[in-house]
Write a protein that holds these residues in place. Structure first.
Motif, mmCIF file in Angstrom:
data_model
loop_
_atom_site.group_PDB
_atom_site.id
_atom_site.type_symbol
_atom_site.label_atom_id
_atom_site.label_comp_id
_atom_site.label_asym_id
_atom_site.label_seq_id
_atom_site.Cartn_x
_atom_site.Cartn_y
_atom_site.Cartn_z
ATOM 1 N N GLY A 39 1.750 2.628 -3.255
ATOM 2 C CA GLY A 39 0.689 3.252 -4.028
ATOM 3 C C GLY A 39 -0.441 2.333 -4.424
ATOM 4 N N SER A 40 -0.437 1.094 -3.917
ATOM 5 C CA SER A 40 -1.486 0.149 -4.293
ATOM 6 C C SER A 40 -2.800 0.446 -3.568
ATOM 7 C CB SER A 40 -1.058 -1.282 -3.974
ATOM 8 O OG SER A 40 -2.135 -2.190 -4.190
ATOM 9 N N SER A 41 -3.890 0.332 -4.313
ATOM 10 C CA SER A 41 -5.229 0.504 -3.740
ATOM 11 C C SER A 41 -5.898 -0.829 -3.440
ATOM 12 C CB SER A 41 -6.118 1.299 -4.710
ATOM 13 O OG SER A 41 -5.588 2.578 -4.960
ATOM 14 N N TYR A 42 -5.303 -1.916 -3.943
ATOM 15 C CA TYR A 42 -5.955 -3.226 -3.814
ATOM 16 C C TYR A 42 -5.139 -4.221 -2.990
ATOM 17 C CZ TYR A 42 -9.022 -1.606 -7.545
ATOM 18 O OH TYR A 42 -9.929 -0.891 -8.293
ATOM 19 N N PHE B 111 0.328 -4.020 -11.409
ATOM 20 C CA PHE B 111 0.520 -2.778 -10.654
ATOM 21 C C PHE B 111 1.863 -2.146 -10.986
ATOM 22 C CE2 PHE B 111 2.464 -1.135 -6.621
ATOM 23 C CZ PHE B 111 1.711 0.024 -6.502
ATOM 24 N N ASP C 46 0.879 9.490 -3.227
ATOM 25 C CA ASP C 46 -0.553 9.248 -3.347
ATOM 26 C C ASP C 46 -0.743 7.875 -3.970
ATOM 27 O OD1 ASP C 46 -3.333 9.540 -3.484
ATOM 28 O OD2 ASP C 46 -3.144 11.694 -3.884
ATOM 29 N N LYS C 47 -1.979 7.477 -4.207
ATOM 30 C CA LYS C 47 -2.251 6.191 -4.824
ATOM 31 C C LYS C 47 -1.879 6.222 -6.301
ATOM 32 C CE LYS C 47 -3.682 4.141 -1.173
ATOM 33 N NZ LYS C 47 -2.820 3.089 -0.562
ATOM 34 N N SER C 48 -1.336 5.124 -6.778
ATOM 35 C CA SER C 48 -0.933 5.036 -8.174
ATOM 36 C C SER C 48 -2.150 4.848 -9.076
ATOM 37 C CB SER C 48 0.033 3.860 -8.374
ATOM 38 O OG SER C 48 0.253 3.613 -9.748
ATOM 39 N N SER D 40 0.830 -1.207 0.000
ATOM 40 C CA SER D 40 0.000 0.000 0.000
ATOM 41 C C SER D 40 0.864 1.256 0.000
ATOM 42 C CB SER D 40 -0.927 0.003 1.218
ATOM 43 O OG SER D 40 -1.847 -1.077 1.167
ATOM 44 N N SER D 41 2.008 1.194 0.689
ATOM 45 C CA SER D 41 2.904 2.355 0.739
ATOM 46 C C SER D 41 3.540 2.645 -0.619
ATOM 47 C CB SER D 41 4.003 2.123 1.783
ATOM 48 O OG SER D 41 4.903 1.112 1.365
ATOM 49 N N GLU E 178 -2.920 0.498 -11.933
ATOM 50 C CA GLU E 178 -3.248 -0.736 -11.200
ATOM 51 C C GLU E 178 -4.550 -1.325 -11.713
ATOM 52 O OE1 GLU E 178 -3.249 -2.299 -6.560
ATOM 53 O OE2 GLU E 178 -3.742 -0.201 -6.974
ATOM 54 N N GLY F 179 3.989 1.042 -9.128
ATOM 55 C CA GLY F 179 4.042 2.057 -8.081
ATOM 56 C C GLY F 179 5.457 2.561 -7.899
#
Length: 281
Positions: free
Chosen positions: A188-191, A203, A211-213, A185-186, A216, A205
């Motif tokens: 940039g992953s949202s999943y 993905f 922020d979020k990438s 998650s660090s 993905e 990142g």
């Protein structure tokens, strides 16, 4: 009478053989005079040299209609459109079930693929220098029966300013724990928090992403929607990721995500341009 018939037959055979030899020699001669590249690769300028007003020619005119010339445009990694300056082209494909492994291409260089025989079950990861675009390393981690501590150490040791490309193959989630999900998650992953048994995931990142990438894709393993028996379909992600460059505070740079209509993302990081991918206002 019989002798006359035999003579007529011999004369007919001789005539047929002579005709065949003549035709073969004529065709062979003419084929040699035809230079294949000349009539396959004619451009509009060459055609005009032969005929200033061709009835139909590539790049010429036909009854007042303009016929545009065509040319094959080759893009890095086979993207649907070329990337602008100061952007890196990439394409990532996840594995298909447990049969075909994933593929990663960056700046027209295939980093990982089944052909290179450097992919494996679980998570396949490639690290790229975000400034130079040089590939640093690539590894695969068995997330079904392997040691997840190896993945945790690998993620923690990623240098600052590094692009991280990931693709699932077979099972990327069985060994996933809270620490691993937090590290992903660090980047940039949202999943990462949803990643589980036999899910499909691709993905891109970065180590110091703010922020979020936008790069993905994720598809849950669901028996009702799986394309393959026991697995969802493979995923493919392509795009242009901005090069890590220094910039003045408040400057903006565009990051394009190909494959989605009119998607423009900007960065406005204080002191540096990359990589804070946030939606433009």
């Amino acid at each position: 009478m019989r002798v006359s018939g035999v003579l007529h037959l011999l004369a007919l055979i001789f005539a047929l053989v002579a005709t065949w030899i003549f035709i073969s020699s004529y065709i062979s001669f003419n084929m040699k005079t035809l230079r294949l590249p000349r009539w396959l690769d004619l451009d509009s300028q060459t055609i005009r040299e032969y005929d200033p007003n061709p009835a139909f020619a590539l790049g010429g005119r036909h009854r007042g209609w303009s016929v545009p010339s065509t040319a094959v445009v080759r893009t890095k990694c086979g993207l649907s459109k070329p990337c602008p300056d100061n952007f890196f082209a990439f394409k990532i494909s996840s594995g298909a079930a447990n049969v075909v492994g994933p593929t990663m291409c960056f700046e027209n260089l295939v980093i990982m693929s089944p052909v290179k025989n450097n992919v494996g079950r679980g998570l396949n990861i490639a690290l790229v220098n975000g400034t130079t675009g040089i590939v640093l390393t690539q590894k695969c981690f068995d997330m079904y029966s392997g040691d997840v501590k190896l993945l945790v150490k690998f993620l923690k040791d990623i240098p600052e300013g590094t692009l991280v490309l990931m693709a699932s193959y077979d099972d990327p989630g069985t060994k996933m724990n809270d620490e691993t999900r937090k590290l992903l998650s660090s980047l940039g992953s949202s999943y990462a928090n949803q990643l589980g048994f036999r899910d499909s995931w691709v993905f891109l990142g970065a180590k110091d992403l703010k922020d979020k990438s936008p790069f993905e894709q994720f598809l849950k393993n669901n028996p009702d929607t799986n394309k393959y028996e026991g697995w969802p379909e493979l995923l493919e992600l392509e795009g242009c990721v901005p090069q890590k460059i220094s910039a003045q505070p408040g400057q903006k740079a565009k990051s394009c995500l190909l494959g989605q209509p009119e998607v423009t993302r900007c960065t406005q990081a204080a002191g540096r341009m990359w990589p804070a991918w946030v939606t433009c206002s």
